[in-house]
Design an enzyme around this catalytic site. Structure first.
Site, short mmCIF file in Angstrom:
data_model
loop_
_atom_site.label_atom_id
_atom_site.label_comp_id
_atom_site.label_asym_id
_atom_site.label_seq_id
_atom_site.Cartn_x
_atom_site.Cartn_y
_atom_site.Cartn_z
N SER A 185 4.46 -4.02 -10.23
CA SER A 185 3.96 -4.53 -8.96
C SER A 185 4.06 -6.05 -8.82
O SER A 185 4.07 -6.55 -7.70
CB SER A 185 2.53 -4.07 -8.74
OG SER A 185 1.74 -4.40 -9.85
N HIS A 213 4.80 1.79 -6.30
CA HIS A 213 5.74 0.93 -5.56
C HIS A 213 7.14 1.52 -5.52
O HIS A 213 8.07 0.86 -5.07
CB HIS A 213 5.79 -0.46 -6.20
CG HIS A 213 4.58 -1.30 -5.92
ND1 HIS A 213 4.38 -1.94 -4.73
CD2 HIS A 213 3.50 -1.57 -6.69
CE1 HIS A 213 3.23 -2.59 -4.77
NE2 HIS A 213 2.67 -2.39 -5.95
N LYS A 244 0.68 2.93 0.13
CA LYS A 244 1.68 1.86 0.30
C LYS A 244 2.74 2.36 1.30
O LYS A 244 2.45 2.38 2.49
CB LYS A 244 2.22 1.47 -1.06
CG LYS A 244 1.15 0.68 -1.81
CD LYS A 244 1.45 0.33 -3.23
CE LYS A 244 0.29 -0.50 -3.76
NZ LYS A 244 0.04 -0.33 -5.17
C1 LIG Z 1 -1.33 -0.15 -5.82
C2 LIG Z 1 -1.20 0.53 -7.10
C3 LIG Z 1 -2.10 1.52 -7.49
C4 LIG Z 1 -3.33 1.81 -6.69
O1 LIG Z 1 -3.08 2.59 -5.59
P1 LIG Z 1 -4.24 2.75 -4.49
O2 LIG Z 1 -3.84 3.94 -3.71
O3 LIG Z 1 -4.21 1.49 -3.67
O4 LIG Z 1 -5.52 2.93 -5.21
C5 LIG Z 1 -1.86 2.20 -8.65
N1 LIG Z 1 -0.81 1.91 -9.44
C6 LIG Z 1 0.08 0.95 -9.12
C7 LIG Z 1 1.24 0.67 -10.00
C8 LIG Z 1 -0.09 0.21 -7.94
O5 LIG Z 1 0.76 -0.74 -7.62
#
Ligand SMILES: *Cc1c(COP(=O)(O)O)cnc(C)c1O
Length: 396
Positions: A185, A213, A244
């Site tokens: 990320s 991602h 996302k």
């Molecule tokens: C954003 C993210 C999460 C968390 O996801 P949410 O649905 O926002 O709780 C988990 N793992 C990774 C790698 C992320 O980038």
């Protein structure tokens, strides 16, 4: 209001401020669009994870509204009591198909998905949880809540991973799970899932990949990192978020039918936290549908990504090792990164500064995320401002 018993909080905040770790986030006054109103100002928004620009898409909104009309706004129950609606089951079925897995299970967020799987599968000190050092905080916390012994390998370093797998501790372990982000990320690099798969199965470990991602971004039709490497049927557990590219909120694990059913009986976030509102499940179904039918959206995301990165590189910026829409712009100093972000904002561009300890010292940066919703004009405008401010601050 004053509580002498809470005096420590003031001291902690003072410390955070001194370390430049105190956060006061900017506020969105509009929808999460490519050009958005943030803190009252219209800016090119390079900060959201709205990769497919579907968070404010009329087709998706219509489906969500219809779900509210039909099923109401909430479930008022956990999945295992009476919080499972037809629409949750439909999403689980369609998501499994999307991920080429036998089955899938929904959670309230990507965060709780990681916690649920790590905690449910790694239940003894004799189990070994093997994790990339740059994995997401929710994997780290999932590991902390698991009873397993934890070992960390150097970022995407297969020699470091092999050394752990060859250790005596690993040979004696009851279960071994290797966990990696699919796309990291902060840096936007893609995990070498093919090499991890080779090693894992040679040493009898299974794999959990977190595609937060990667889903909706890489692979055919945005199917994620397993598809990107053509490893269908070879990665045991695919985790991800619906918060996302999928534009709603929630998470999932796509896996075998039997493991899915096991998780549905033991995973604590599934048992003890209420289910997603039906409109959220409907949103994800609409996004899946769009991904299946509309190939232009992913094409736009990648055209924008290549354009933006090339232009920044041409201007002399160091954009790291990113292979995805996540674009780090290296600055190398927390204070300078903050000033860079603030000056850009004044010029009408929002890119977040990321400092130590989120990234190591010397790797402080801005992080810009391109979406399918940006126009080339938006990106040209942003690059022009990056160059203007970058020169002023002696970054280029
Ligand atoms: C954003 C993210 C999460 C968390 O996801 P949410 O649905 O926002 O709780 C988990 N793992 C990774 C790698 C992320 O980038």
């Amino acid at each position: 209001m004053k509580f002498s018993t809470l005096k420590f909080a003031g001291e902690e905040v003072k410390k955070l401020k001194k370390e430049k770790r105190f956060l006061s986030p900017r506020v969105l006054f509009s929808a999460q669009d490519a050009v958005a109103v943030i803190d009252g100002k219209k800016v090119v928004n390079l900060t959201s994870n709205n990769y497919l620009a579907l968070a404010n898409d009329p087709r998706v909104k219509k489906t969500a509204i219809e779900a509210v009309k039909k099923y109401g706004v909430g479930t008022a129950a956990v999945r295992t009591i009476i919080g499972t609606m037809k629409i949750h089951e439909e999403l689980e079925r369609k998501f499994a198909k999307f991920k080429n897995a036998e089955a899938s299970i929904l959670f309230q967020s990507g965060f709780t998905s990681n916690v649920a799987v790590c905690q449910s599968l790694m239940t003894s000190e004799d189990d070994l949880l093997i994790s990339d050092e740059l994995n997401h905080a929710s994997i780290i916390d999932g590991g902390r809540l698991a009873k397993a012994t934890r070992r960390i390998y150097k970022h995407v370093d297969m020699n470091s991973l092999r050394a752990i797998l060859e250790s005596k501790e690993s040979r004696k372990a009851r279960r071994k799970m290797i966990v990696t982000d699919g796309v990291f990320s902060m840096d936007g690099d893609i995990a070498p899932l093919d090499e991890i798969e080779d090693l894992a199965h040679k040493y009898g470990a299974f794999i959990m990949v977190d595609d937060a991602h990667a889903s909706g971004v890489i692979g055919k039709k945005g199917k994620g990192s397993v598809d990107h490497y053509n490893l269908h049927g070879k990665i045991e557990i695919q985790i991800g978020t619906l918060s996302k590219a999928f534009a709603a909120v929630g998470g999932y694990a796509a896996t075998t039918k039997i493991l899915r059913d096991y998780l549905a009986s033991v995973a604590r976030p599934f048992l003890f936290s209420s289910s997603q509102p039906p409109s959220v499940a409907a949103t994800c179904l609409a996004v899946l549908d769009i991904l299946m039918k509309d190939s232009k959206i992913l094409k736009r995301l990648w055209e924008n990504t290549h354009f933006f990165k090339e232009e920044l590189k041409k201007a002399g910026f160091d954009t790291g090792k990113s292979e995805t829409p996540i674009t780090p712009i290296m600055v190398g100093d927390t204070k300078k990164a903050i000033i860079f972000s603030q000056n850009l904002f004044k010029e009408g561009v929002f890119a977040l500064s990321i400092g130590y300890p989120t990234v190591p010292k010397g790797k402080e940066r801005l992080r810009a995320i391109v979406t399918a919703g940006h126009t080339i004009k938006d990106l040209e405008f942003a690059v022009e401002k990056f160059i203007k401010v970058g020169k002023k601050l002696n970054i280029i």
